[in-house]
Design a protein around this motif. Structure first.
Motif, PDB file in Angstrom:
ATOM      1  N   PHE A 130       0.826  -1.204   0.000  1.00 14.40           N
ATOM      2  CA  PHE A 130       0.000   0.000   0.000  1.00 14.40           C
ATOM      3  C   PHE A 130       0.866   1.263   0.000  1.00 14.40           C
ATOM      4  CE2 PHE A 130      -2.456  -3.457   1.721  1.00 14.40           C
ATOM      5  CZ  PHE A 130      -3.682  -3.320   1.094  1.00 14.40           C
ATOM      6  N   GLN A 131       1.925   1.252   0.784  1.00 15.39           N
ATOM      7  CA  GLN A 131       2.809   2.420   0.835  1.00 15.39           C
ATOM      8  C   GLN A 131       3.480   2.658  -0.513  1.00 15.39           C
ATOM      9  OE1 GLN A 131       5.365   1.283   4.095  1.00 15.39           O
ATOM     10  NE2 GLN A 131       4.065   2.281   5.620  1.00 15.39           N
ATOM     11  N   ARG A 132       3.926   1.569  -1.134  1.00 14.62           N
ATOM     12  CA  ARG A 132       4.585   1.707  -2.427  1.00 14.62           C
ATOM     13  C   ARG A 132       3.600   2.238  -3.467  1.00 14.62           C
ATOM     14  NH1 ARG A 132       8.640  -2.624  -5.345  1.00 14.62           N
ATOM     15  NH2 ARG A 132       8.453  -1.847  -7.482  1.00 14.62           N
ATOM     16  N   TYR A 133       2.395   1.710  -3.457  1.00 12.02           N
ATOM     17  CA  TYR A 133       1.383   2.195  -4.394  1.00 12.02           C
ATOM     18  C   TYR A 133       1.170   3.694  -4.225  1.00 12.02           C
ATOM     19  CZ  TYR A 133      -3.214   3.571  -6.004  1.00 12.02           C
ATOM     20  OH  TYR A 133      -4.248   4.270  -6.587  1.00 12.02           O
ATOM     21  N   LEU A 134       0.976   4.162  -2.999  1.00  7.16           N
ATOM     22  CA  LEU A 134       0.704   5.577  -2.756  1.00  7.16           C
ATOM     23  C   LEU A 134       1.890   6.449  -3.158  1.00  7.16           C
ATOM     24  CD1 LEU A 134      -1.144   5.315   0.676  1.00  7.16           C
ATOM     25  CD2 LEU A 134      -2.150   5.972  -1.517  1.00  7.16           C
ATOM     26  N   ASN A 135       3.097   5.987  -2.859  1.00  8.87           N
ATOM     27  CA  ASN A 135       4.294   6.761  -3.225  1.00  8.87           C
ATOM     28  C   ASN A 135       4.430   6.865  -4.746  1.00  8.87           C
ATOM     29  OD1 ASN A 135       4.950   7.116  -0.542  1.00  8.87           O
ATOM     30  ND2 ASN A 135       6.393   5.403  -0.482  1.00  8.87           N
ATOM     31  N   GLU A 136       4.222   5.751  -5.429  1.00  8.45           N
ATOM     32  CA  GLU A 136       4.370   5.753  -6.886  1.00  8.45           C
ATOM     33  C   GLU A 136       3.271   6.575  -7.553  1.00  8.45           C
ATOM     34  OE1 GLU A 136       6.631   1.446  -7.377  1.00  8.45           O
ATOM     35  OE2 GLU A 136       4.444   1.552  -7.441  1.00  8.45           O
ATOM     36  N   LYS A 137       2.074   6.481  -7.030  1.00  6.81           N
ATOM     37  CA  LYS A 137       0.981   7.273  -7.581  1.00  6.81           C
ATOM     38  C   LYS A 137       1.274   8.769  -7.422  1.00  6.81           C
ATOM     39  CE  LYS A 137      -3.817   8.542  -7.042  1.00  6.81           C
ATOM     40  NZ  LYS A 137      -4.922   8.670  -6.087  1.00  6.81           N
ATOM     41  N   ALA A 138       1.817   9.147  -6.252  1.00  7.23           N
ATOM     42  CA  ALA A 138       2.092  10.559  -5.978  1.00  7.23           C
ATOM     43  C   ALA A 138       3.126  11.139  -6.941  1.00  7.23           C
ATOM     44  CB  ALA A 138       2.564  10.725  -4.536  1.00  7.23           C
ATOM     45  N   THR A 139       4.055  10.293  -7.392  1.00 10.15           N
ATOM     46  CA  THR A 139       5.105  10.771  -8.302  1.00 10.15           C
ATOM     47  C   THR A 139       4.744  10.568  -9.769  1.00 10.15           C
ATOM     48  OG1 THR A 139       6.271   8.643  -8.182  1.00 10.15           O
ATOM     49  CG2 THR A 139       6.892  10.337  -6.574  1.00 10.15           C
ATOM     50  N   GLY A 140       3.572   9.981 -10.014  1.00 15.44           N
ATOM     51  CA  GLY A 140       3.126   9.778 -11.387  1.00 15.44           C
ATOM     52  C   GLY A 140       3.756   8.595 -12.087  1.00 15.44           C
TER      53      GLY A 140
END
Length: 369
Positions: free
Chosen positions: A96-106
């Motif tokens: 979940f953390q990786r998903y949110l981080n990657e989404k935030a950076t596009g």
């Protein structure tokens, strides 16, 4: 010395499987071997399927090891050869953390997350990061499999007690969590019992499910077990230390370790389902809103919750719940073994989030943390 060497090798192989690594030397017990036995998934909307094939790829995150997911991914690829599927095994919270981080950076990120982490999934739903989509295969699902808007159970994972039979023969093993609590102060067991840290997401979720059914009587059992129990953050260390004899037995052990109980390992370890201590943990699947292949994600979630996905999942050691999916461990067989009155299926609701601070504090008191 020879026995110790055998156990060490087995422990390393077990850890490799739990962490998603691979080892050489032949097929694993859950290798994909029966493509023709996988039924066809419920039909998707042709427009969604056409869009999914145009996307052409799918990225899945989850905490299940790669060996367990292999038959699921292979069966999906057989039915949808136009969708190239990749899977990354991560720690439950890390997915979940990786998903949110990657989404935030596009950046490119998970199209689907498959996880036992109920609170983390509910957080994504609140954030609007799970597609509020109802797959065709969801229509006949029992209510307990509809975990949250857009999130559905691909399996029900019954936790278990895992026991080193060289240290505690089957004739001496407890048959319930209450019996284990009474035995826990015995010098044979005190300090050699292990469970999940109840402040981790999986540890909290399984303890919360247990107490939801057992109530204050359950807290009394945990209070008795706590002083004599050590804790680990994940399944890998628990499994390997049991195999090596550092621990004698575990409770609330994830059912994901069952496929490892083969060969030399099965001669050392056995498992039990306790009538009073076997919560079923749903492994949820949800299509994200931040992935690059939203339509392929819908197709995959539909596959996972249908008989097609659950049949393939059984080969990997997952525990199906749909009627008509035969498997050595499934909801029907464990219900027959324990009795319907003892079945405890964890639910994902606001209580799981709201209870967390007070619940974890009480757990820490019981376990001296």
């Amino acid at each position: 010395m020879k026995r110790r060497a055998i156990l060490a090798v087995a422990a390393l192989c077990g850890f490799a499987a739990l962490t998603g690594c691979s080892s050489s030397g032949g097929e694993t017990p859950n290798a994909y071997a029966a493509k023709t036995d996988i039924p066809t998934a419920a039909a998707m909307d042709p427009a969604i399927l056409e869009a999914a094939n145009k996307e052409g790829s799918l990225l899945v995150y989850g905490e299940a090891n790669e060996a367990s997911m292999k038959p699921v991914l292979a069966a999906f690829q057989d039915q949808y050869p136009g969708i190239k599927t990749s899977y990354i095994s991560l720690g439950g919270t890390e997915s979940f953390q990786r998903y949110l981080n990657e989404k935030a950076t596009g950046g490119k990120t998970a199209d689907v997350i498959v996880s036992l982490q109920g609170a983390n999934f509910l957080d994504l739903v609140k954030r609007g990061d799970i597609q509020d989509f109802t797959p065709p295969a969801a229509a006949p699902l029992p209510d307990f499999a509809k975990l949250a808007p857009g999130v559905f159970a691909m399996e029900l994972n019954p936790v278990m007690a895992l026991i080193n039979t060289t240290l505690l023969p089957e004739s001496e093993q407890p048959d319930s969590l209450e019996a284990l609590a009474r035995m826990s102060g015995d010098p044979k067991l005190a300090g050699k019992i292990v469970t999940y840290d109840g402040t981790t997401e999986f540890g909290y979720t399984v303890n919360h499910a247990y107490i939801a059914k057992a109530g204050e009587a359950g807290w009394k059992i945990l209070d008795q077990l706590g002083p004599n129990t050590k804790v680990e953050a994940s399944a890998g260390p628990m499994f390997n230390k049991l195999l090596q004899g550092e621990y004698t037995m575990s409770y609330f052990q994830s059912g994901a370790t069952r496929p490892l109980l083969t060969g030399a390992t099965a001669k050392v370890l056995n498992y039990r389902f306790f009538k009073d201590g076997t919560p079923f943990m749903p492994r949820g699947a949800g299509a994200t809103t931040g992935g690059k292949s939203p339509n392929a994600a819908k197709v995959f979630v539909n596959f996972l919750i249908d008989k097609a996905g659950q049949t393939a999942g059984c080969t990997g050691g997952f525990a199906p719940y749909l009627d008509g999916v035969d498997c050595p461990v499934n909801l029907a067989k464990v219900t027959e073994q324990l009795g319907a009155e003892n079945i405890n299926i964890a639910t994902w609701d606001e209580a799981l989030i709201n209870d967390s601070p007070a619940f974890k504090n009480r757990w820490k008191e019981a376990f001296g943390r």
